[in-house]
Design a protein around this motif. Structure first.
Motif, PDB file in Angstrom:
ATOM      1  N   ASP A 146      -0.023   7.832  -1.471  1.00 68.25           N
ATOM      2  CA  ASP A 146      -0.365   6.528  -1.859  1.00 68.25           C
ATOM      3  C   ASP A 146      -1.873   6.195  -1.275  1.00 68.25           C
ATOM      4  O   ASP A 146      -2.746   6.298  -1.884  1.00 68.25           O
ATOM      5  CB  ASP A 146       0.626   5.454  -1.286  1.00 68.25           C
ATOM      6  CG  ASP A 146       0.202   4.226  -1.525  1.00 68.25           C
ATOM      7  OD1 ASP A 146      -0.148   3.340  -0.570  1.00 68.25           O
ATOM      8  OD2 ASP A 146      -0.202   3.776  -2.767  1.00 68.25           O
ATOM      9  N   ASN A 186      -3.403  -6.798  -4.371  1.00 70.60           N
ATOM     10  CA  ASN A 186      -1.768  -6.540  -4.248  1.00 70.60           C
ATOM     11  C   ASN A 186      -0.958  -7.670  -4.303  1.00 70.60           C
ATOM     12  O   ASN A 186      -1.372  -8.969  -4.099  1.00 70.60           O
ATOM     13  CB  ASN A 186      -1.581  -5.668  -2.888  1.00 70.60           C
ATOM     14  CG  ASN A 186      -1.474  -6.480  -1.291  1.00 70.60           C
ATOM     15  OD1 ASN A 186      -1.815  -7.711  -1.517  1.00 70.60           O
ATOM     16  ND2 ASN A 186      -0.508  -6.300  -0.959  1.00 70.60           N
ATOM     17  N   ASN A 192       6.652  -5.109   2.943  1.00 71.05           N
ATOM     18  CA  ASN A 192       5.877  -5.085   1.764  1.00 71.05           C
ATOM     19  C   ASN A 192       6.772  -4.564   0.733  1.00 71.05           C
ATOM     20  O   ASN A 192       7.256  -3.324   0.970  1.00 71.05           O
ATOM     21  CB  ASN A 192       4.643  -4.411   2.009  1.00 71.05           C
ATOM     22  CG  ASN A 192       3.764  -4.645   0.381  1.00 71.05           C
ATOM     23  OD1 ASN A 192       4.480  -4.284  -0.587  1.00 71.05           O
ATOM     24  ND2 ASN A 192       2.596  -4.498   0.458  1.00 71.05           N
ATOM     25  N   ARG A 233     -10.178   0.044  -5.661  1.00 74.02           N
ATOM     26  CA  ARG A 233      -9.725  -1.370  -6.320  1.00 74.02           C
ATOM     27  C   ARG A 233     -11.238  -1.978  -6.767  1.00 74.02           C
ATOM     28  O   ARG A 233     -11.177  -2.636  -7.986  1.00 74.02           O
ATOM     29  CB  ARG A 233      -8.582  -2.024  -6.156  1.00 74.02           C
ATOM     30  CG  ARG A 233      -7.344  -0.976  -6.166  1.00 74.02           C
ATOM     31  CD  ARG A 233      -6.163  -1.503  -5.371  1.00 74.02           C
ATOM     32  NE  ARG A 233      -5.076  -0.484  -5.334  1.00 74.02           N
ATOM     33  CZ  ARG A 233      -4.044  -0.611  -4.792  1.00 74.02           C
ATOM     34  NH1 ARG A 233      -3.544  -1.776  -4.325  1.00 74.02           N
ATOM     35  NH2 ARG A 233      -3.169   0.282  -4.584  1.00 74.02           N
ATOM     36  N   ASN A 288      -7.847   2.757  -0.414  1.00 71.06           N
ATOM     37  CA  ASN A 288      -7.644   2.364  -1.851  1.00 71.06           C
ATOM     38  C   ASN A 288      -7.902   1.050  -2.438  1.00 71.06           C
ATOM     39  O   ASN A 288      -8.417   0.816  -3.390  1.00 71.06           O
ATOM     40  CB  ASN A 288      -6.057   2.825  -2.104  1.00 71.06           C
ATOM     41  CG  ASN A 288      -5.124   1.672  -1.256  1.00 71.06           C
ATOM     42  OD1 ASN A 288      -5.698   0.867  -0.379  1.00 71.06           O
ATOM     43  ND2 ASN A 288      -3.845   2.023  -1.581  1.00 71.06           N
ATOM     44  N   ASP A 292       0.697  -4.032  -8.111  1.00 75.27           N
ATOM     45  CA  ASP A 292       2.164  -3.584  -7.478  1.00 75.27           C
ATOM     46  C   ASP A 292       3.113  -3.835  -8.292  1.00 75.27           C
ATOM     47  O   ASP A 292       4.092  -3.216  -8.446  1.00 75.27           O
ATOM     48  CB  ASP A 292       2.375  -4.078  -5.925  1.00 75.27           C
ATOM     49  CG  ASP A 292       1.492  -3.344  -4.861  1.00 75.27           C
ATOM     50  OD1 ASP A 292       0.810  -2.345  -5.331  1.00 75.27           O
ATOM     51  OD2 ASP A 292       1.316  -3.894  -3.841  1.00 75.27           O
TER      52      ASP A 292
HETATM   53  O1  RIB Z   1       0.959  -3.639  -1.387  1.00 71.87           O
HETATM   54  C1  RIB Z   1       0.102  -2.718  -0.463  1.00 71.87           C
HETATM   55  C2  RIB Z   1      -0.777  -1.802  -1.185  1.00 71.87           C
HETATM   56  O2  RIB Z   1      -0.898  -0.759  -0.401  1.00 71.87           O
HETATM   57  C3  RIB Z   1      -0.062  -1.134  -2.297  1.00 71.87           C
HETATM   58  O3  RIB Z   1      -0.960  -1.597  -3.263  1.00 71.87           O
HETATM   59  C4  RIB Z   1      -0.183   0.424  -2.061  1.00 71.87           C
HETATM   60  O4  RIB Z   1      -1.101   1.172  -3.027  1.00 71.87           O
HETATM   61  C5  RIB Z   1      -0.525   0.273  -0.733  1.00 71.87           C
HETATM   62  O5  RIB Z   1      -1.192   1.336  -0.342  1.00 71.87           O
END
Ligand code: RIB
Length: 337
Positions: A151, A248, A73, A199, A195, A276
């Motif tokens: 993150d 993402n 990624n 979102r 996360n 991203d």
């Molecule tokens: O693209 C992978 C996603 O997971 C990203 O937005 C980053 O925040 C990761 O945690």
């Protein structure tokens, strides 16, 4: 032939242990003139320290570890690149390990890094919603070396952490589509990651601000990988909607494929905002609007936290929440109401 401490000692007329103390800047009863001579000889002979041997003397391996969920990624490979640059600027090598979005692997990879005597660890947990989360937290509580989480951070677990405000980033993305006149907006979200859940919360917050009811069939689950975006895109195109928020970039690639497969266009048929801001230079014909999580800022913040822990500065855990930024290009069509 590799130059050794003994070669330098012979040429300088001192003992190998004297050379080792001087080259490691350890205290010793040698004149400054002789120290300078030893360092000059080492330079002339192109001597490079054997880090393993040096670590036995200094108890420092000058090596750090980074565990990332998905090295394929671009977000993570870019983040790894900037963390490695930060480490090297401060004299550290970096071991980069890949968990494949699986925090059971995180357990094994943490053990591997401890066995390599790294001096500190950057950890991005594979996921936060799995059955290994408690085991990972328990391991982190007894791990013998400094670490920081970045993150994908556990909000309820107290440790040094650096991350971006995921809910706010999503809110910016969806608010932009609402301001352009869209009212039927789908969302592709990875709720098996915390996360991702945040979102989704940002998507819901923006719709509620515009008094738009939340439609469950407008919310489709993905896993942050391209294929899940493709199938989620196909599913959403069966609905009556004009815009899709994709949480993402890797999934956005899949969504774009599914839209093109139906001979539809972006933004004329479907407006897209992604997350991203990593794939824009690689996709032709789409000026993709996306939420930017500045990996240089995240890398420097993460390194600052870990370096303070390694160098022994004490104090309470520090949390750094960074602000994402919406990079507006041209993938959202203005609708006239
Ligand atoms: O693209 C992978 C996603 O997971 C990203 O937005 C980053 O925040 C990761 O945690």
């Amino acid at each position: 032939m590799k130059v050794t401490i003994k070669d330098i000692a012979k040429k300088a007329g001192v003992s190998p242990s004297a050379v080792s103390l001087v080259l490691n800047n350890r205290p010793c009863r040698i004149s400054q003139q002789k120290k300078d001579e030893i360092k000059q000889i080492a330079k002339e002979l192109n001597y490079t320290a054997n880090q393993i041997a040096r670590s036995l003397v200094t108890k420092q391996t000058k090596t750090l570890g980074l565990i990332i969920p998905d090295i394929e990624n671009i977000f993570f490979s870019s983040l790894a690149k900037h963390i490695e640059i930060e480490c090297r600027k401060h004299g550290y090598a970096l071991i980069i390990l890949h968990s494949d979005n699986n925090d059971q692997h995180d357990l094994e990879l943490l053990d591997l890094l401890v066995s390599r005597s790294v001096e500190g660890i950057f950890l991005i947990p594979g996921s936060e919603a799995s059955k290994y989360k408690e085991a990972l937290i328990n391991k982190l509580k007894q791990i013998p070396i400094p670490y920081i989480m970045l993150d994908r951070v556990y909000p309820e677990f107290s440790c040094d952490k650096a991350w971006f405000d995921n809910e706010y980033g999503a809110y910016l993305a969806v608010k932009h589509m609402l301001e352009k006149g869209h009212r039927k907006i789908g969302c592709i979200v990875s709720t098996n990651f915390y996360n991702g859940q945040l979102r989704l919360n940002g998507y819901i917050r923006a719709l509620k601000e515009y008094h738009i009811p939340i439609k469950q069939n407008y919310i489709v689950k993905g896993d942050y990988k391209k294929e899940s975006g493709y199938f989620a895109g196909k599913k959403l195109m069966q609905e009556d909607l004009t815009a899709i928020f994709v949480t993402n970039d890797m999934m956005a690639l899949g969504v774009i494929n599914s839209i093109y497969e139906q001979n539809k266009q972006i933004p004329n048929d479907y407006s897209i905002v992604s997350y991203d801001n990593t794939i824009y230079p690689y996709i032709f014909g789409i000026e993709l609007t996306s939420v930017k999580q500045d990996v240089k800022k995240l890398s420097s913040s993460a390194f600052e936290l870990l370096y303070k822990k390694i160098t022994g500065s004490v104090g309470t855990e520090k949390e750094i929440c960074l602000q994402p930024e919406l990079i507006v290009r041209n993938s959202v069509k203005a609708l006239n109401h």
